[in-house]
Write a protein that holds these residues in place. Sequence first.
Motif, PDB file in Angstrom:
ATOM      1  N   ARG A 193      17.107  36.325   0.324  1.00 28.14           N
ATOM      2  CA  ARG A 193      15.856  35.773  -0.217  1.00 28.14           C
ATOM      3  C   ARG A 193      14.640  36.536   0.296  1.00 28.14           C
ATOM      4  N   SER A 194      14.791  37.270   1.416  1.00 31.62           N
ATOM      5  CA  SER A 194      13.660  38.064   1.908  1.00 31.62           C
ATOM      6  C   SER A 194      14.177  39.296   2.628  1.00 31.62           C
ATOM      7  N   GLU A 206      14.196  59.833   5.830  1.00 28.80           N
ATOM      8  CA  GLU A 206      14.219  59.028   7.058  1.00 28.80           C
ATOM      9  C   GLU A 206      15.266  59.570   8.029  1.00 28.80           C
ATOM     10  N   THR A 207      14.991  59.415   9.324  1.00 26.02           N
ATOM     11  CA  THR A 207      16.009  59.712  10.335  1.00 26.02           C
ATOM     12  C   THR A 207      16.623  58.438  10.895  1.00 26.02           C
ATOM     13  N   ASP A 208      15.924  57.323  10.734  1.00 22.70           N
ATOM     14  CA  ASP A 208      16.535  56.029  11.045  1.00 22.70           C
ATOM     15  C   ASP A 208      15.749  54.912  10.343  1.00 22.70           C
ATOM     16  N   PHE A 209      16.398  53.754  10.238  1.00 20.37           N
ATOM     17  CA  PHE A 209      15.756  52.603   9.610  1.00 20.37           C
ATOM     18  C   PHE A 209      16.359  51.333  10.175  1.00 20.37           C
ATOM     19  N   ARG A 210      15.617  50.239  10.023  1.00 17.63           N
ATOM     20  CA  ARG A 210      16.097  48.894  10.359  1.00 17.63           C
ATOM     21  C   ARG A 210      15.689  47.942   9.246  1.00 17.63           C
ATOM     22  N   LEU A 211      16.605  47.060   8.896  1.00 20.31           N
ATOM     23  CA  LEU A 211      16.351  46.036   7.886  1.00 20.31           C
ATOM     24  C   LEU A 211      16.666  44.681   8.462  1.00 20.31           C
ATOM     25  N   GLN A 212      15.855  43.678   8.094  1.00 19.84           N
ATOM     26  CA  GLN A 212      16.146  42.291   8.415  1.00 19.84           C
ATOM     27  C   GLN A 212      16.230  41.525   7.097  1.00 19.84           C
ATOM     28  N   LEU A 213      17.372  40.908   6.848  1.00 18.99           N
ATOM     29  CA  LEU A 213      17.577  40.121   5.638  1.00 18.99           C
ATOM     30  C   LEU A 213      17.747  38.658   6.017  1.00 18.99           C
ATOM     31  N   GLU A 214      17.151  37.786   5.215  1.00 22.91           N
ATOM     32  CA  GLU A 214      17.461  36.371   5.296  1.00 22.91           C
ATOM     33  C   GLU A 214      18.227  36.015   4.024  1.00 22.91           C
ATOM     34  N   ALA A 323      26.097  46.681  -7.239  1.00 20.50           N
ATOM     35  CA  ALA A 323      25.291  47.869  -6.932  1.00 20.50           C
ATOM     36  C   ALA A 323      23.834  47.632  -7.299  1.00 20.50           C
ATOM     37  N   PHE A 324      23.590  46.918  -8.405  1.00 17.68           N
ATOM     38  CA  PHE A 324      22.223  46.566  -8.775  1.00 17.68           C
ATOM     39  C   PHE A 324      21.587  45.715  -7.674  1.00 17.68           C
ATOM     40  N   GLY A 325      22.341  44.721  -7.166  1.00 21.99           N
ATOM     41  CA  GLY A 325      21.830  43.878  -6.094  1.00 21.99           C
ATOM     42  C   GLY A 325      21.496  44.664  -4.845  1.00 21.99           C
ATOM     43  N   THR A 326      22.329  45.642  -4.518  1.00 20.60           N
ATOM     44  CA  THR A 326      22.053  46.507  -3.376  1.00 20.60           C
ATOM     45  C   THR A 326      20.784  47.312  -3.606  1.00 20.60           C
ATOM     46  N   CYS A 327      20.629  47.863  -4.815  1.00 21.08           N
ATOM     47  CA  CYS A 327      19.421  48.632  -5.128  1.00 21.08           C
ATOM     48  C   CYS A 327      18.172  47.767  -5.032  1.00 21.08           C
ATOM     49  N   VAL A 328      18.262  46.503  -5.458  1.00 19.34           N
ATOM     50  CA  VAL A 328      17.119  45.592  -5.359  1.00 19.34           C
ATOM     51  C   VAL A 328      16.690  45.450  -3.898  1.00 19.34           C
ATOM     52  N   VAL A 329      17.658  45.277  -3.005  1.00 21.95           N
ATOM     53  CA  VAL A 329      17.334  45.118  -1.582  1.00 21.95           C
ATOM     54  C   VAL A 329      16.769  46.412  -1.009  1.00 21.95           C
ATOM     55  N   ALA A 338       6.519  50.595   3.291  1.00 17.06           N
ATOM     56  CA  ALA A 338       5.234  51.146   2.842  1.00 17.06           C
ATOM     57  C   ALA A 338       4.079  50.177   3.109  1.00 17.06           C
ATOM     58  N   ASP A 339       4.318  48.893   2.873  1.00 18.49           N
ATOM     59  CA  ASP A 339       3.233  47.906   2.966  1.00 18.49           C
ATOM     60  C   ASP A 339       3.205  47.153   4.290  1.00 18.49           C
ATOM     61  N   ARG A 340       4.255  47.336   5.098  1.00 17.87           N
ATOM     62  CA  ARG A 340       4.381  46.633   6.381  1.00 17.87           C
ATOM     63  C   ARG A 340       4.321  45.125   6.196  1.00 17.87           C
ATOM     64  N   GLU A 341       5.043  44.661   5.176  1.00 19.50           N
ATOM     65  CA  GLU A 341       5.079  43.234   4.862  1.00 19.50           C
ATOM     66  C   GLU A 341       6.506  42.800   4.563  1.00 19.50           C
ATOM     67  N   VAL A 342       6.754  41.513   4.731  1.00 19.29           N
ATOM     68  CA  VAL A 342       8.017  40.938   4.303  1.00 19.29           C
ATOM     69  C   VAL A 342       8.004  40.818   2.780  1.00 19.29           C
ATOM     70  N   VAL A 343       9.093  41.228   2.143  1.00 18.99           N
ATOM     71  CA  VAL A 343       9.202  41.136   0.688  1.00 18.99           C
ATOM     72  C   VAL A 343      10.100  39.958   0.341  1.00 18.99           C
ATOM     73  N   HIS A 344       9.591  39.065  -0.476  1.00 23.59           N
ATOM     74  CA  HIS A 344      10.372  37.897  -0.897  1.00 23.59           C
ATOM     75  C   HIS A 344      10.955  38.168  -2.271  1.00 23.59           C
ATOM     76  N   LEU A 345      12.278  37.967  -2.401  1.00 19.08           N
ATOM     77  CA  LEU A 345      12.976  38.294  -3.629  1.00 19.08           C
ATOM     78  C   LEU A 345      13.088  37.077  -4.537  1.00 19.08           C
ATOM     79  N   LYS A 346      13.028  37.318  -5.839  1.00 15.70           N
ATOM     80  CA  LYS A 346      13.269  36.253  -6.803  1.00 15.70           C
ATOM     81  C   LYS A 346      14.772  36.001  -6.907  1.00 15.70           C
ATOM     82  N   ASP A 347      15.156  34.892  -7.462  1.00 23.38           N
ATOM     83  CA  ASP A 347      16.575  34.568  -7.650  1.00 23.38           C
ATOM     84  C   ASP A 347      17.216  35.626  -8.544  1.00 23.38           C
TER      85      ASP A 347
END
Length: 347
Positions: A193-194, A206-214, A323-329, A338-347
């Motif tokens: 959801r986010s 990128e040389t490294d990244f971190r993701l946080q998913l809820e 794969a579409f769902g992965t691309c969305v995330v 880019a925006d330094r914000e949490v992105v909230h996903l639609k259903d």
Amino acid sequence: MTETVTDPVTFALVGYGGGARYFHAPIIEGAVGARLGFVVTTNPERAALARAEHEGVRVVASMAEAAAAGARAVAISTPAATHTALTDEAIALGLPVVCDKPFALDAASAGRTIEAARAAGVLLSPYQNRRWDSDLLTVRRVLADGELGDVVRFESAFERWDPTDPPAAGGGLLRDFGAHLVDQALHLFGPARSVSAQARGADGAETDFRLQLEHVGGVRTELSGSWKQSLPAPRFRLTGTRGTFVLDSPIDVQEEVLLSGRTPLSEGAAWGAEPRSRWGALALAGGTVRRVPSEPGRWPDFYTAFAAAVRGEGPVPVDPWDAFGTCVVVDAARASIADREVVHLKD
């Protein structure tokens, strides 16, 4: 490896770089009901290498030539920026198609390709072979056993040290490593959801990244990918209300074995077995800690299932909409960086 199928599906492998050479060709050859009949490349050196390494395989210049000569399916393992165009070409030829990760460079492109395959009635599956990693299969078994209680946090790291820069052919580390890490998290715990993300380096370099998913179900996932990490984090840490499971090994044994030149055909029943020294540890709330035997890795199962789908004997091994769902995330992660914000996903 002794099971046979009377009507094996002949694959044309598009490309013969490192991914095709190590992670597709020997896996197709080791899959029940599949055979490698063609390699599609116009590179003379790679053509010669394919002929030398796969006796009887025919090298051709195009998918159309492979189809005319008897290929019944194609597997695309080329630079990431070419995936959408080549997958669309295979669909136009009516060829069932496997596309390596990243399936597309963004969700919009992924969606158009999936709809094109649906309209044409062509089978399509993203090559998420790491659903059949030893470590992920072990995590799935630990989850099914239920000893951890309710899972609250999932940590997954794909980290390694390489003195060179990440190859541009992968489309960037977030799209490349991220395609596997995000797919595994969504496969285990359902949609997010986010998304929040951080990265070092420009988008696509990128040389490294971190993701946080809820996740919608409440689990929180932390994903880490790194090209320049000299002390990698545990591959998985799974925390529940009654305990924690940790698996330290940073790389699946199948990758190690393939890069050493061994294959499912050469290894036979020993394929995918992790040594005891790399088993994970399960720690329960009362202080009990025990080693957990690892499940054998089974990458050939992907092509076994895809070949069966081509013969009309079952579904594709990975739904293209995954794969579409992965691309969305991943798109959301790029926006978050880019925006330094949490992105909230639609259903």
